[in-house]
Design an enzyme around this catalytic site. Structure first.
Site, PDB file in Angstrom:
ATOM      1  N   THR A   1     -16.961 -60.860  -6.021  1.00  0.00           N
ATOM      2  CA  THR A   1     -17.249 -59.438  -5.739  1.00  0.00           C
ATOM      3  C   THR A   1     -18.660 -59.236  -5.208  1.00  0.00           C
ATOM      4  O   THR A   1     -18.970 -58.174  -4.678  1.00  0.00           O
ATOM      5  CB  THR A   1     -17.123 -58.611  -7.033  1.00  0.00           C
TER       6      THR A   1
ATOM      7  N   ASP B   1     -29.140 -72.073  -0.563  1.00  0.00           N
ATOM      8  CA  ASP B   1     -29.293 -71.535  -1.917  1.00  0.00           C
ATOM      9  C   ASP B   1     -30.703 -71.863  -2.409  1.00  0.00           C
ATOM     10  O   ASP B   1     -31.055 -73.035  -2.599  1.00  0.00           O
ATOM     11  CB  ASP B   1     -28.242 -72.156  -2.842  1.00  0.00           C
TER      12      ASP B   1
ATOM     13  N   ASP C   1     -30.951 -73.925  -5.701  1.00  0.00           N
ATOM     14  CA  ASP C   1     -30.571 -75.327  -5.506  1.00  0.00           C
ATOM     15  C   ASP C   1     -31.650 -76.088  -4.743  1.00  0.00           C
ATOM     16  O   ASP C   1     -31.961 -77.238  -5.080  1.00  0.00           O
ATOM     17  CB  ASP C   1     -29.245 -75.421  -4.751  1.00  0.00           C
TER      18      ASP C   1
ATOM     19  N   ARG D   1     -24.868 -63.160  -9.440  1.00  0.00           N
ATOM     20  CA  ARG D   1     -23.869 -62.375  -8.722  1.00  0.00           C
ATOM     21  C   ARG D   1     -22.531 -63.080  -8.817  1.00  0.00           C
ATOM     22  O   ARG D   1     -22.436 -64.311  -8.731  1.00  0.00           O
ATOM     23  CB  ARG D   1     -24.287 -62.106  -7.287  1.00  0.00           C
TER      24      ARG D   1
HETATM   25  N1  URA Z   1     -29.215 -66.413  -2.572  1.00  0.00           N
HETATM   26  C1  URA Z   1     -29.631 -67.579  -2.032  1.00  0.00           C
HETATM   27  O1  URA Z   1     -30.142 -68.458  -2.727  1.00  0.00           O
HETATM   28  N2  URA Z   1     -29.473 -67.760  -0.699  1.00  0.00           N
HETATM   29  C2  URA Z   1     -28.947 -66.818   0.098  1.00  0.00           C
HETATM   30  O2  URA Z   1     -28.838 -67.031   1.304  1.00  0.00           O
HETATM   31  C3  URA Z   1     -28.522 -65.611  -0.483  1.00  0.00           C
HETATM   32  C4  URA Z   1     -28.669 -65.433  -1.826  1.00  0.00           C
END
Ligand code: URA
Length: 213
Positions: A112, A204, A207, A108
C-alpha cells in the site's frame, strides 16, 4: 525554490552534487557510501541551519573585549527516521554536537506504501526545541508526513525536514499535509517507479548504508 514546490530548497552546491553522484553510483560500496552520506549531511546541515537566529554575547579575546554572535532561540533536536536517517544523523552531529537526538521507526507497507510507526523516542522537552528531521529518501512522503504529525502531537511547532533525494510526489504531499515544514534536499529527482523507489535515485538507502542486500 522552484515555484511548483514552494516548500523545497534544493542545495545544489558543487561539493554536494559531486559527492551525491558517487552516492548514487551502484559501484560505490558500503564504506564509501557511509562516508559520503556523512559528508553530504554535514554540508546539508550547514545550509538547513542558515536562518538560525543569533544574539550577541560579550567575550574576551586575547586582544580585547568584544560583542560577538552565538546561536540563540530554541535549542535544537535532531530526529532520525530509522534506519537510513542514522546515516545522515552522523553528519549532523559532526556539525551540531550539542543537539539532542530523537528516533522514529516507521516502515512503509510495500503493497500500500502506507506508513506504520513502530518506535518513537524523543526528548521530553520537544515543545521547547526546534527539530531538524533527517531522512535520506523523500519518496511518497507518507512516512515523513506521519512522523511530522507525531512530532506535532508531542508539542513540536518548528520542524524542518532534511533529505538527500526528494521525489516530486513526496515534496507535494509534504506541502499538502504540512505546509509549515520547509524541506531541504540535495536533489529533486524525476519520479517514483511502480515500487515507490526514487528514479534515478540510489536504490534502498538503508541497504546501501548497512550492506543488508
Ligand atoms: N526509500 C529508499 O531507500 N529508496 C527509495 O528510492 C525510496 C524510498
Amino acid at each position: 525554490m522552484p515555484l511548483e514546490f514552494p516548500n523545497l530548497t534544493v542545495v545544489n552546491h558543487p561539493l554536494i552534487q559531486h559527492k551525491l553522484t558517487w552516492l548514487r553510483s551502484e559501484s560505490t560500496g558500503t564504506d564509501s557510501f557511509r562516508q559520503l552520506l556523512r559528508e553530504v549531511s554535514q554540508l546539508l546541515a550547514y545550509e538547513a541551519t542558515r536562518a538560525l537566529p543569533t544574539a550577541l554575547v560579550t567575550i574576551k579575546t586575547p586582544m580585547t573585549t568584544a560583542q560577538l554572535p552565538v546561536i540563540s532561540g530554541k535549542k535544537l533536536c535532531l530526529v532520525s527516521i530509522l534506519r537510513a536517517g542514522n546515516g545522515m544523523l552522523e553528519g549532523f552531529l559532526d556539525v551540531i554536537p550539542l543537539a539532542r537526538v530523537g528516533h522514529i521507526g516507521i516502515e512503509r507497507n510495500p503493497d500500500t506504501l502506507e506508513a506504520a510507526m513502530y518506535y518513537f523516542k524523543v526528548p521530553n522537552d520537544l515543545a521547547c526545541r526546534q527539530v531538524l528531521m533527517v531522512d535520506p529518501m523523500l519518496a511518497t512522503g507518507h512516512s515523513c508526513a506521519a512522523a511530522v504529525a507525531r512530532l506535532k502531537d508531542a508539542g513540536c511547532t518548528q520542524i524542518t525536514l532534511v533529505c538527500l533525494l526528494a521525489a516530486p510526489d513526496g515534496v507535494r504531499h509534504m506541502h499538502e499535509v504540512h505546509p509549515d515544514v520547509p524541506v531541504f534536499a540535495a536533489a529533486l529527482d524525476s519520479h517514483l517507479n511502480e515500487q515507490g523507489y526514487i528514479v534515478p535515485g540510489l536504490g534502498d538507502a538503508g541497504d546501501r548504508l548497512y550492506g543488508t542486500r
